[in-house]
Enzyme design. Sequence first.
Site, short mmCIF file in Angstrom:
data_model
loop_
_atom_site.label_atom_id
_atom_site.label_comp_id
_atom_site.label_asym_id
_atom_site.label_seq_id
_atom_site.Cartn_x
_atom_site.Cartn_y
_atom_site.Cartn_z
N ASP A 178 -77.17 50.23 36.46
CA ASP A 178 -76.41 51.39 36.93
C ASP A 178 -76.26 52.39 35.80
O ASP A 178 -75.38 52.27 34.95
CB ASP A 178 -75.04 50.94 37.45
CG ASP A 178 -74.27 52.09 38.10
OD1 ASP A 178 -74.67 53.27 37.93
OD2 ASP A 178 -73.26 51.81 38.77
N HIS A 207 -70.18 56.86 33.62
CA HIS A 207 -69.70 55.73 32.84
C HIS A 207 -70.09 55.79 31.36
O HIS A 207 -69.77 54.87 30.61
CB HIS A 207 -70.22 54.42 33.45
CG HIS A 207 -69.91 54.31 34.91
ND1 HIS A 207 -68.65 54.10 35.39
CD2 HIS A 207 -70.72 54.39 36.00
CE1 HIS A 207 -68.68 54.05 36.73
NE2 HIS A 207 -69.92 54.23 37.11
#
Length: 305
Positions: free
Chosen positions: A192, A197
């Site tokens: 991911d 993030h």
Amino acid sequence: MMRRAGAELPGDRSSPASLRHWRRTVERHWSSTDAVLYALGVGAGQHDPAAELRFTTENSAGHPHAALPTFAALLAADPPPLGDPAAVRHAEQSLVLHRELPAAGTARTTAAVTSVYDQGSGALVRVVSRIRDAQNRPLATATAGFFVIGAGGFGGVRAPTPAQPALAGPPDHEISYPVPADQALLYRLSGDRNPLHSDPAVAGRAGLPRPLLHGLCTYGYAGRALLHAVAGSDPARLRRVDARFTAPMYPGDTLTIRIWRRRHGAAFQAVDGAGRLVLSRGIARVLPPPPGGVSPHLAEIRSRA
């Protein structure tokens, strides 16, 4: 992790409602290295490097290698295009394991959008991935919900409110994990790469003070806690983990998993260091201990060692 995409229907970029026609078939190939990297990405071995060698190494004597059960969530298909990553939140996750997950293997995943709900301030898109192993046997079913900020108001129905598990009395287990400041950078190596993030600029555009932890990373920490607290550390016994992502969890904070034992598993929730709820409506299903106290797969490995 190698990924090969199959057929995808067109027309999934125009409106939330059109996403209902989206479907996809992909093949997943994973190695023991992928399983180990995932385990490290969800905190295995951080407190005591020798405590979870079954999951963090593939060649430790007396510790037959196994994948963490929640690794199966990574075998799901990637979601359809949902727009600006800064406007997309992983809202919920359900994972049902139909059999023990091998530490390395191949799977075929068939995914489809099963519902698109109009939540007013955004759209909730639910994707179901049905995962089958190399022998075409059901391996896992993963259901993910994604909230797309600003995509609501298209005239659809609202999502039904799921039942809240009863959490009477103090938890039977309360397990705290200090999450390292660089944990999201490690977890992203499992596939991911959403810059929300890792990139402060993207996080700032989303109105966040800094990059947040992946929802599935928080979920993986909770899965480890459940595995050791209520499944006897046997990955073959943990067969379902459901949770709703309630608030962002940030690297560098402390994650505490609260677990209430139930007849066939557990209810759980998770809070950050300030006591804010980050995982709610948690449900786990656990099989009873097998004869001899270890899964047949692990017993077979040990007999060959």
